[in-house]
Motif scaffolding. Structure first.
Motif, PDB file in Angstrom:
ATOM      1  N   LEU A 129       3.602   4.940  48.782  1.00  0.00           N
ATOM      2  CA  LEU A 129       4.324   6.185  48.577  1.00  0.00           C
ATOM      3  C   LEU A 129       3.420   7.242  47.964  1.00  0.00           C
ATOM      4  O   LEU A 129       3.435   8.416  48.367  1.00  0.00           O
ATOM      5  CB  LEU A 129       5.541   5.927  47.691  1.00  0.00           C
ATOM      6  N   ARG A 130       2.612   6.831  46.996  1.00  0.00           N
ATOM      7  CA  ARG A 130       1.707   7.774  46.345  1.00  0.00           C
ATOM      8  C   ARG A 130       0.688   8.338  47.335  1.00  0.00           C
ATOM      9  O   ARG A 130       0.397   9.543  47.331  1.00  0.00           O
ATOM     10  CB  ARG A 130       0.991   7.073  45.197  1.00  0.00           C
ATOM     11  N   ASN A 131       0.150   7.486  48.202  1.00  0.00           N
ATOM     12  CA  ASN A 131      -0.813   7.942  49.198  1.00  0.00           C
ATOM     13  C   ASN A 131      -0.189   8.969  50.140  1.00  0.00           C
ATOM     14  O   ASN A 131      -0.822   9.979  50.486  1.00  0.00           O
ATOM     15  CB  ASN A 131      -1.352   6.756  49.999  1.00  0.00           C
ATOM     16  N   ALA A 132       1.042   8.685  50.557  1.00  0.00           N
ATOM     17  CA  ALA A 132       1.726   9.628  51.447  1.00  0.00           C
ATOM     18  C   ALA A 132       1.964  10.965  50.751  1.00  0.00           C
ATOM     19  O   ALA A 132       1.745  12.033  51.335  1.00  0.00           O
ATOM     20  CB  ALA A 132       3.047   9.030  51.923  1.00  0.00           C
ATOM     21  N   CYS A 133       2.407  10.910  49.506  1.00  0.00           N
ATOM     22  CA  CYS A 133       2.686  12.147  48.775  1.00  0.00           C
ATOM     23  C   CYS A 133       1.412  12.951  48.526  1.00  0.00           C
ATOM     24  O   CYS A 133       1.417  14.189  48.608  1.00  0.00           O
ATOM     25  CB  CYS A 133       3.385  11.828  47.455  1.00  0.00           C
ATOM     26  N   ASP A 134       0.318  12.260  48.228  1.00  0.00           N
ATOM     27  CA  ASP A 134      -0.954  12.964  48.036  1.00  0.00           C
ATOM     28  C   ASP A 134      -1.399  13.637  49.331  1.00  0.00           C
ATOM     29  O   ASP A 134      -1.893  14.772  49.314  1.00  0.00           O
ATOM     30  CB  ASP A 134      -2.027  11.983  47.565  1.00  0.00           C
ATOM     31  N   GLU A 135      -1.242  12.939  50.447  1.00  0.00           N
ATOM     32  CA  GLU A 135      -1.609  13.533  51.731  1.00  0.00           C
ATOM     33  C   GLU A 135      -0.740  14.744  52.032  1.00  0.00           C
ATOM     34  O   GLU A 135      -1.234  15.778  52.519  1.00  0.00           O
ATOM     35  CB  GLU A 135      -1.464  12.494  52.845  1.00  0.00           C
ATOM     36  N   TYR A 136       0.551  14.637  51.741  1.00  0.00           N
ATOM     37  CA  TYR A 136       1.461  15.762  52.013  1.00  0.00           C
ATOM     38  C   TYR A 136       1.098  16.969  51.151  1.00  0.00           C
ATOM     39  O   TYR A 136       1.122  18.110  51.624  1.00  0.00           O
ATOM     40  CB  TYR A 136       2.902  15.320  51.747  1.00  0.00           C
ATOM     41  N   GLU A 137       0.759  16.720  49.898  1.00  0.00           N
ATOM     42  CA  GLU A 137       0.365  17.833  49.029  1.00  0.00           C
ATOM     43  C   GLU A 137      -0.913  18.500  49.548  1.00  0.00           C
ATOM     44  O   GLU A 137      -1.024  19.735  49.542  1.00  0.00           O
ATOM     45  CB  GLU A 137       0.159  17.349  47.602  1.00  0.00           C
ATOM     46  N   ALA A 138      -1.868  17.687  50.017  1.00  0.00           N
ATOM     47  CA  ALA A 138      -3.098  18.261  50.545  1.00  0.00           C
ATOM     48  C   ALA A 138      -2.833  19.109  51.783  1.00  0.00           C
ATOM     49  O   ALA A 138      -3.497  20.127  52.001  1.00  0.00           O
ATOM     50  CB  ALA A 138      -4.086  17.142  50.875  1.00  0.00           C
ATOM     51  N   LYS A 139      -1.852  18.723  52.586  1.00  0.00           N
ATOM     52  CA  LYS A 139      -1.551  19.448  53.813  1.00  0.00           C
ATOM     53  C   LYS A 139      -0.707  20.689  53.560  1.00  0.00           C
ATOM     54  O   LYS A 139      -0.858  21.706  54.258  1.00  0.00           O
ATOM     55  CB  LYS A 139      -0.805  18.530  54.793  1.00  0.00           C
ATOM     56  N   THR A 140       0.212  20.620  52.596  1.00  0.00           N
ATOM     57  CA  THR A 140       1.237  21.664  52.469  1.00  0.00           C
ATOM     58  C   THR A 140       1.246  22.390  51.136  1.00  0.00           C
ATOM     59  O   THR A 140       1.862  23.452  51.021  1.00  0.00           O
ATOM     60  CB  THR A 140       2.634  21.050  52.666  1.00  0.00           C
ATOM     61  N   GLY A 141       0.630  21.818  50.123  1.00  0.00           N
ATOM     62  CA  GLY A 141       0.719  22.401  48.791  1.00  0.00           C
ATOM     63  C   GLY A 141       1.949  21.976  48.018  1.00  0.00           C
ATOM     64  O   GLY A 141       2.119  22.352  46.857  1.00  0.00           O
ATOM     65  N   VAL A 142       2.833  21.174  48.632  1.00  0.00           N
ATOM     66  CA  VAL A 142       4.039  20.700  47.958  1.00  0.00           C
ATOM     67  C   VAL A 142       3.692  19.465  47.138  1.00  0.00           C
ATOM     68  O   VAL A 142       3.228  18.458  47.672  1.00  0.00           O
ATOM     69  CB  VAL A 142       5.161  20.370  48.961  1.00  0.00           C
ATOM     70  N   LYS A 143       3.923  19.532  45.851  1.00  0.00           N
ATOM     71  CA  LYS A 143       3.640  18.409  44.946  1.00  0.00           C
ATOM     72  C   LYS A 143       4.881  17.543  44.819  1.00  0.00           C
ATOM     73  O   LYS A 143       6.008  18.054  44.737  1.00  0.00           O
ATOM     74  CB  LYS A 143       3.233  18.935  43.570  1.00  0.00           C
ATOM     75  N   ILE A 144       4.680  16.224  44.817  1.00  0.00           N
ATOM     76  CA  ILE A 144       5.809  15.296  44.690  1.00  0.00           C
ATOM     77  C   ILE A 144       5.551  14.390  43.502  1.00  0.00           C
ATOM     78  O   ILE A 144       4.552  13.661  43.468  1.00  0.00           O
ATOM     79  CB  ILE A 144       5.999  14.474  45.977  1.00  0.00           C
ATOM     80  N   ILE A 145       6.432  14.464  42.533  1.00  0.00           N
ATOM     81  CA  ILE A 145       6.354  13.624  41.343  1.00  0.00           C
ATOM     82  C   ILE A 145       7.201  12.383  41.588  1.00  0.00           C
ATOM     83  O   ILE A 145       8.396  12.480  41.872  1.00  0.00           O
ATOM     84  CB  ILE A 145       6.850  14.369  40.096  1.00  0.00           C
ATOM     85  N   ILE A 146       6.580  11.211  41.488  1.00  0.00           N
ATOM     86  CA  ILE A 146       7.286   9.948  41.732  1.00  0.00           C
ATOM     87  C   ILE A 146       7.639   9.306  40.402  1.00  0.00           C
ATOM     88  O   ILE A 146       6.783   9.125  39.538  1.00  0.00           O
ATOM     89  CB  ILE A 146       6.411   8.981  42.545  1.00  0.00           C
ATOM     90  N   ASP A 147       8.889   8.964  40.264  1.00  0.00           N
ATOM     91  CA  ASP A 147       9.367   8.237  39.085  1.00  0.00           C
ATOM     92  C   ASP A 147       9.929   6.916  39.586  1.00  0.00           C
ATOM     93  O   ASP A 147      10.923   6.896  40.308  1.00  0.00           O
ATOM     94  CB  ASP A 147      10.446   9.063  38.374  1.00  0.00           C
ATOM     95  N   SER A 148       9.285   5.804  39.254  1.00  0.00           N
ATOM     96  CA  SER A 148       9.707   4.495  39.751  1.00  0.00           C
ATOM     97  C   SER A 148      10.540   3.763  38.711  1.00  0.00           C
ATOM     98  O   SER A 148      10.198   3.749  37.527  1.00  0.00           O
ATOM     99  CB  SER A 148       8.495   3.643  40.137  1.00  0.00           C
ATOM    100  N   SER A 149      11.630   3.157  39.174  1.00  0.00           N
ATOM    101  CA  SER A 149      12.541   2.438  38.289  1.00  0.00           C
ATOM    102  C   SER A 149      13.078   1.227  39.028  1.00  0.00           C
ATOM    103  O   SER A 149      13.382   1.319  40.218  1.00  0.00           O
ATOM    104  CB  SER A 149      13.708   3.349  37.872  1.00  0.00           C
ATOM    105  N   PRO A 150      13.189   0.062  38.385  1.00  0.00           N
ATOM    106  CA  PRO A 150      13.776  -1.102  39.059  1.00  0.00           C
ATOM    107  C   PRO A 150      15.173  -0.795  39.565  1.00  0.00           C
ATOM    108  O   PRO A 150      15.884   0.072  39.028  1.00  0.00           O
ATOM    109  CB  PRO A 150      13.808  -2.165  37.960  1.00  0.00           C
TER     110      PRO A 150
END
Length: 444
Positions: free
Chosen positions: A59-80
């Motif tokens: 998920l982190r890799n996908a979000c980093d790629e999306y930010e590089a392409k679009t400038g949209v930052k995605i903050i991931i909060d993981s919880s069981p």
């Protein structure tokens, strides 16, 4: 409309009215089509309940790629999974709801639907064919984008079966005899359990414990939403299930009143139980912790007394919340399922049992070495969702349609507590069933 019923308040007291009062300042009242281009400077918040290192990395890799392409930052909060609903609720009530979330139970999704806080994903979902029961709709809309089934299968030790000359059970009586044959006693106490079937008041029990009940053909509701658990032939079927459970309980290791998700896996992986109930994630756990045992397991559907077969289930999928960033959240999710869906599935290669049927023909997915190694198990799981001879049902999907009423039963732990009355309280089965039915009537 079902959402207008009193029962629609749900476990957390979340209603359309109190949600809008608490969060009106941050929730948009209308949604346009997703923007053609993402706007730089946008930040999305994603609540993820898939907490394995591989899934978080994918998920982190996908979000980093999306930010590089679009400038949209995605903050991931993981919880069981056990705490994700409460975390999402706290964010909503605090006026800062998440933009996206992974969800795992229909009861969870419908809580949010009834509060009016989700964006429908119907157009996105309708692009593909889905397995039986995966892409359910409610009020004409799809409210989550599925990525897997969590079919509850019976795991058994092939090596122990061979030593004892046992066969895969076709009936619940045969299953009970197999469990008795594989129980190891230390004096009068169970040292190695014949099976593990949970009974704690939690989502693990609601999810895992009732395959044999569904194989008996037990219904909680009739076609008009009358409670029929304690009525006529249905009550007889429920009694057969509870009588079976009471006998199975005698073969289980100690501490069953607290067994939840992790222990269902660990008791089998460490050799403390000859059978357990779990989804494909158990195969991943065996490969990680006891690879020798990963070559000695098999799976089968829960049998009923007359040979019927059933599996309880849940699902996993992505939801999008109504927030000022909903358009951008939809755009990200569409990009993610187009570009990174297979990566995501392979991050939990057996647990993420595909709900989207085209995945089974995807060459990159099929060629994963662990899927290749456990191909027989994967194809068995696929056969379960394709066979009309196997019932696939859950507490929160009981009744004639998807509805908040069985979700209320799920959230209130009515059925786990029925098991407790039988196994821990030694109450007559008929009394346990009558008490559960009356409680359901009072809830709905």
């Amino acid at each position: 409309m079902p959402g207008d019923k009193k029962a629609g308040t749900g476990l957390f007291g979340l209603t359309r009215r109190n949600f809008l009062v608490s969060s009106a300042a941050v929730i948009g009242t209308g949604l346009a089509a997703p923007a053609v281009r993402a706007q730089s400077g946008v930040t999305l918040r994603f609540l993820n309940n898939e907490t394995s290192a591989a899934s978080q990395a994918a998920l982190r890799n996908a979000c980093d790629e999306y930010e590089a392409k679009t400038g949209v930052k995605i903050i991931i909060d993981s919880s069981p999974i056990s705490g994700s609903m409460e975390k999402a609720m706290a964010a909503i009530n605090g006026g800062q709801p998440y933009d996206l979330m992974t969800a795992s139970f229909i009861a969870t999704v419908l809580e949010f639907v009834h509060a009016g806080v989700l964006v429908p994903l119907t157009d996105m979902v309708k692009r593909y064919d889905w397995g039986r029961g995966a892409a359910w709709d409610y009020e004409g809309e799809n409210w989550y984008y599925p990525f897997d089934y969590n079919l509850v299968m019976n795991y058994y030790r092939k090596d122990l079966y061979a030593e004892k000359g046992l066969k895969i059970p076709e009936t619940s009586d045969q299953f009970l005899e197999n469990c008795r044959a594989l129980t190891v006693l230390d004096g009068s106490n169970v040292d190695v359990g014949g099976c593990v079937v949970p009974l704690a008041s939690d989502s693990a029990t609601n999810w895992a414990a009732f395959g044999n009940m569904f194989a008996e053909g037990v219904e909680l509701f009739d076609g008009d939403w009358n409670v029929v658990l304690d009525q006529g032939e249905n009550a007889d079927r429920a009694k057969r299930f509870l009588d079976l459970y009471a006998e199975l309980y005698k073969t289980m290791p100690p501490g069953m009143n607290t067994v939840s998700f992790a222990q269902l896996m660990s008791l089998f992986a460490t050799g403390k139980s000859a059978h357990t109930l779990y989804s494909g994630r158990l195969v991943e756990a065996l490969e990680a912790t006891n690879p020798e045992l990963a070559d000695k397991y098999g799976v089968f559907a829960s049998p009923g007394s007359s040979g019927g077969k059933a599996l309880s289930y849940a699902f996993d999928g992505f939801c999008v919340f109504k927030t000022p960033q909903s358009e951008e959240a939809l755009k990200f999710l569409q990009w993610f399922v187009d570009e990174h869906y297979v990566d995501w599935l392979l991050s939990a290669w057996m647990n993420n049992h595909p709900a989207r049927m085209d995945i089974y023909e995807n060459e990159r997915w099929k060629s994963h070495p662990m899927i290749q190694k456990h191909w027989e198990t994967m194809m068995t799981m696929k056969s379960f969702i394709e066979s009309d001879d196997v019932v696939i049902k859950a507490i929160d999907t009981s009744g004639p349609s998807i509805d908040i009423r069985p979700c209320t039963v799920f959230n209130a732990n009515v059925m786990p507590e029925m098991l407790q009355q039988k196994a821990l309280g030694n109450a007559p089965s008929a009394d346990c069933i009558a008490a559960a039915a009356q409680r359901i009537r009072s809830l709905i």
